[in-house]
Design a protein around this motif. Structure first.
Motif, short mmCIF file in Angstrom:
data_model
loop_
_atom_site.label_atom_id
_atom_site.label_comp_id
_atom_site.label_asym_id
_atom_site.label_seq_id
_atom_site.Cartn_x
_atom_site.Cartn_y
_atom_site.Cartn_z
N VAL A 21 7.15 -2.62 12.50
CA VAL A 21 7.27 -1.56 13.51
C VAL A 21 7.52 -0.21 12.84
CG1 VAL A 21 8.65 -0.74 15.45
CG2 VAL A 21 8.05 -3.16 15.28
N GLU A 22 8.26 -0.23 11.74
CA GLU A 22 8.57 1.01 11.02
C GLU A 22 7.84 1.08 9.68
OE1 GLU A 22 12.87 1.87 10.91
OE2 GLU A 22 13.11 0.14 12.24
N PHE A 23 6.68 0.46 9.60
CA PHE A 23 6.00 0.39 8.30
C PHE A 23 5.56 1.76 7.81
CE2 PHE A 23 2.77 -0.55 5.15
CZ PHE A 23 3.33 -1.63 4.49
N ASP A 24 5.52 2.76 8.67
CA ASP A 24 5.12 4.09 8.23
C ASP A 24 6.05 4.63 7.15
OD1 ASP A 24 6.99 4.00 10.33
OD2 ASP A 24 6.67 6.11 10.81
N VAL A 25 7.34 4.21 7.16
CA VAL A 25 8.26 4.68 6.11
C VAL A 25 7.93 3.99 4.79
CG1 VAL A 25 10.06 5.15 7.81
CG2 VAL A 25 10.11 2.99 6.56
N VAL A 26 7.52 2.72 4.86
CA VAL A 26 7.12 2.00 3.65
C VAL A 26 5.84 2.61 3.10
CG1 VAL A 26 6.58 -0.26 2.67
CG2 VAL A 26 8.14 -0.10 4.62
N ASN A 27 4.92 2.91 4.01
CA ASN A 27 3.65 3.52 3.62
C ASN A 27 3.88 4.83 2.86
OD1 ASN A 27 1.77 5.88 4.81
ND2 ASN A 27 0.52 4.12 4.25
N GLU A 28 4.81 5.64 3.35
CA GLU A 28 5.08 6.93 2.69
C GLU A 28 5.57 6.72 1.27
OE1 GLU A 28 8.09 10.74 3.28
OE2 GLU A 28 7.31 9.72 5.06
#
Length: 464
Positions: free
Chosen positions: A134-141
């Motif tokens: 759900v919060e993978f955008d922080v991992v992606n960054e």
């Protein structure tokens, strides 16, 4: 553990209290990833990286603890690597995702993780770790911040893992088979979900210069070590997997007719039958069969650990595997495996941590617990001989490289390898050339001990 819990432990288990106290006083992690001086390496000053560290601890505090102690930027790189692959694992495990969508996600995951802002919100709402997706955008960054060589390794491993997972899921959907049939099938599945993880770690460590450039070439040892990890995980997670309709034990083991014949019953036709109290003994024999298969990979794990040259890297690999080995030993003849996840007490984990500082001490742990497991083997168990042989092989390996001080030197039979490794140092790459002959010698020696009827003695090899 809270102060009140420690005080309660002092009253109920005083020895465990002092073990935990000693651990806190003298063995607390030396590296503080939150310290300002470490921000350049750990990224703790960034909100996105702090969240990645939190994700890592959600998976396993043991793994998280050893990763944080890796030197320099490698801790941060390994953290992102583990979180990315754990997110992929959550997708594979999620039985609520439609097969068509799961196929797309698994096969495209290595591309999706490079898309800025990508995240997945349609996973099972009951999944405890769904926040990683759900919060993978922080991992992606944070993934996109990595140097290109490390990012390419992570993407490549995610590609291979996703493809293997998708193939396995598709095969089950097309054939209607919900069970893994053979040990070979399970080993192949384990390669994709675990073996590739080890390959990626080898490549990251070699790329960083923390380990030898030839370490990524040790595919067989790495895969065997990681497959062992998967065996232990599926043994301990039996009940959780059954409840989620995941059937990961190979039928070749749990469906053996010999297990039913010993108690006057037919072989299991469904893996779920092991949960039933009336099938207690037959289920324990199947559990024993799984443990034997896991034990066959211990020597490869020890060989791999002895190739490592960096102290922190050695601890990074040794500690989780030592703890997992002890957890597996606790599972033997333990009916609770079929009702809940089994574990060892925190004080024992702390003790293992304090003892897993160098190859000699780690070898001593393996020798100790292999001996305990051998002596606890049940003669009525259809796997009794194989289990005792595998335990003896582990003990012989330990005695070969790190002989016990009280050991009596005996003549070596003509044509066999010496029981004691003369130099007493860690094995290196060149010594693996004789691994095949050495392992055959251990097998022969172990079976000779069993045939002599001395397998339950403390040091049964002394008079052989």
């Amino acid at each position: 553990m809270s102060t009140s819990a420690l005080m309660s432990l002092l009253v109920t288990h005083p020895l465990e209290f002092f073990t935990l106290l000693r651990f806190r006083l003298f063995y607390s992690p030396k590296r503080d990833i939150t310290a300002p001086s470490e921000h350049a390496h750990t990224g703790w000053d960034r909100k996105t990286m702090r969240r990645c560290w939190e994700f890592l601890d959600m998976k396993s505090k043991t793994i998280g603890g050893v990763i944080k102690q890796l030197e320099g930027d490698i801790a941060r790189i390994m953290c992102i690597y583990w979180v990315v692959l754990r997110a992929l694992d959550i997708i594979e495990d999620d039985m609520t995702i439609p097969e068509e969508k799961k196929q797309y996600l698994l096969r495209s995951f290595h591309e999706l993780i490079l898309v800025p802002g990508w995240k997945f919100t349609e996973c099972n709402p009951n999944e405890k770790l769904r926040c990683m997706l759900v919060e993978f955008d922080v991992v992606n960054e944070e993934l996109l911040r990595l140097d290109a060589p490390y990012r390419e390794i992570i993407v490549d491993i995610a590609h291979k893992m996703g493809t293997g997972m998708a193939d396995n899921s598709q095969r089950a959907a097309v054939t209607g088979q919900v069970y893994i049939e053979t040990i070979a099938d399970f080993d192949l599945y384990s390669y994709y979900v675990a073996g590739l993880v080890g390959e990626g770690m080898n490549r990251i460590l070699a790329q960083s210069g923390k380990e030898a450039p030839w370490l990524p070439e040790q595919h067989a040892l790495t895969n065997s070590m990681c497959v062992l990890f998967e065996y232990i995980d599926v043994i301990r997670d039996y009940r959780e997997d059954i409840d989620d309709q995941r059937f990961l034990w190979p039928r070749e083991i749990w469906g053996r007719e010999i297990y039913g014949k010993t108690v006057g019953r037919p072989a299991f036709s469904k893996m779920e039958e092991m949960c039933e109290p009336s099938n207690r003994h037959q289920a324990l024999w199947a559990l024993s069969g799984m443990i034997v298969e896991a034990l066959r990979r211990i020597i490869d794990t020890l060989d791999y650990l002895h190739l490592l040259q960096g102290e922190n890297v050695f601890k990074f690999f040794a500690l989780p595997h030592t703890i997992n080995f002890v957890r597996m030993c606790v599972c033997y003849m333990n009916i609770e495996v079929f009702q809940k996840e089994t574990n060892i007490r925190k004080a024992e984990i702390a003790s293992l941590f304090m003892r897993s500082m160098n190859p000699k001490d780690v070898t001593g742990i393996y020798r100790e617990y292999a001996g305990k497991l051998r002596k606890s083997a049940v003669p009525e168990d259809p796997n009794y001989v194989d289990l005792v042989v595998e335990c003896l092989k582990i003990e012989l390996w330990c005695e070969h490289y790190y002989p016990s001080q009280s050991r009596v030197q005996l003549p070596t039979p003509k044509g066999s390898i010496p029981l004691v490794f003369e130099s007493g140092s860690r094995t290196r790459l060149s010594e693996l050339a004789g691994k095949g002959k050495r392992d055959v010698a251990f097998e022969a020696r172990a079976r000779e001990i069993v045939a002599s009827g001395k397998a339950r003695r403390r040091f049964p090899w002394r008079k052989i």
